[in-house]
Design an enzyme around this catalytic site. Sequence first.
Site, short mmCIF file in Angstrom:
data_model
loop_
_atom_site.label_atom_id
_atom_site.label_comp_id
_atom_site.label_asym_id
_atom_site.label_seq_id
_atom_site.Cartn_x
_atom_site.Cartn_y
_atom_site.Cartn_z
N GLY A 15 0.50 -11.94 5.03
CA GLY A 15 0.77 -13.34 4.75
C GLY A 15 2.25 -13.58 4.50
N ALA A 18 2.78 -11.81 0.84
CA ALA A 18 2.39 -10.42 0.57
C ALA A 18 1.71 -9.80 1.77
CB ALA A 18 1.46 -10.37 -0.65
N LEU A 20 -1.18 -6.73 2.72
CA LEU A 20 -2.24 -5.93 2.12
C LEU A 20 -2.55 -4.75 3.02
CD1 LEU A 20 -4.36 -5.69 -0.19
CD2 LEU A 20 -5.95 -6.89 1.34
N LYS A 35 -1.10 -3.95 -2.35
CA LYS A 35 -0.55 -5.27 -2.08
C LYS A 35 0.95 -5.24 -2.34
CE LYS A 35 -1.09 -10.16 -3.24
NZ LYS A 35 -1.85 -11.15 -4.05
N ASP A 186 -6.22 -20.25 -6.05
CA ASP A 186 -6.47 -20.31 -4.60
C ASP A 186 -7.91 -19.92 -4.32
OD1 ASP A 186 -5.99 -20.63 -1.88
OD2 ASP A 186 -5.20 -18.61 -1.62
#
Length: 288
Positions: A15, A18, A20, A35, A186
């Site tokens: 993203g 970050a 993953l 992460k 979120d």
Amino acid sequence: FHHTPSNTMTLITQGAEAHLYKTTYLSPTTPAALKIRPTKPYRHPILDRRLTRARVLQEARCLVRLVREGVNVPAVLAVDWDINNKNNNNGGEGGDNDVRGNGAWILMEWIEGCVVRVVIQRWERYIKSRAGSGYGSGVGAKRQVDGEVKEQDNEIEEEEKKVKGLLRRIGAAVGALHKAGVVHGDLTTSNLILRGADEGGDGDGVSPDMQGEVVLIDFGLASQSIQDEDRAVDLYVLERAFGSTHPRTEPLFGEVLEGYRASYRGSGSVLKRLEDVRMRGRKRSMLG
């Protein structure tokens, strides 16, 4: 922390804030989630370091608090918030070719299971394939028919009971989160995992398994808060996510709120505030 992730890493998602990875921890047979918040070259180095450090520590603190309170979230295994630490306590293995040396990171427990968004989408496809065009008016629609079609309606009712159970468990998970004094920031079905659920298959021909506990993930925007407004916004974001991602399941969102109400004693004032948040959201939609 002296223990760091292994050098074997597989990118899972990437993203804006970050990345993953799936890696291992302590032994090659122990999976872990890594992460990484990479450095932002467009930001001033000092500001970048302070912001990244604050966000990584905030996420780690929220997760540690939730684990201590018994909420279903990934456990924190290790943290490195110094984005200038190229060695990462790993005997000098960092450097420019080691992705851990280019940002702060959190190493967490790996949750085996399937993302709830995928589980519900499989369920919706299964319902569509079983009901055909006669089920086009929504999840709760009833058709006044007999014979084979009536039997099909009975099957759909049983399927609805199953998905309602999942929705109530989602509400209970959010209730436990808020009871512990943390808001997610979120909340979508992409940030919920059904532990132990099968990741394979497309769900068209088989009703998906919905057993297992709901685990909350991705606390990059989380914060510690006891404000009803913040909690109500959490629920509103989740409600809107159902509206945009799960149109057939959206009419059953009340089951999420029932699960929330049953698991969290302070839910009454939060749900009242949710009505205010909905009104503001509708006004923004009308005004563009």
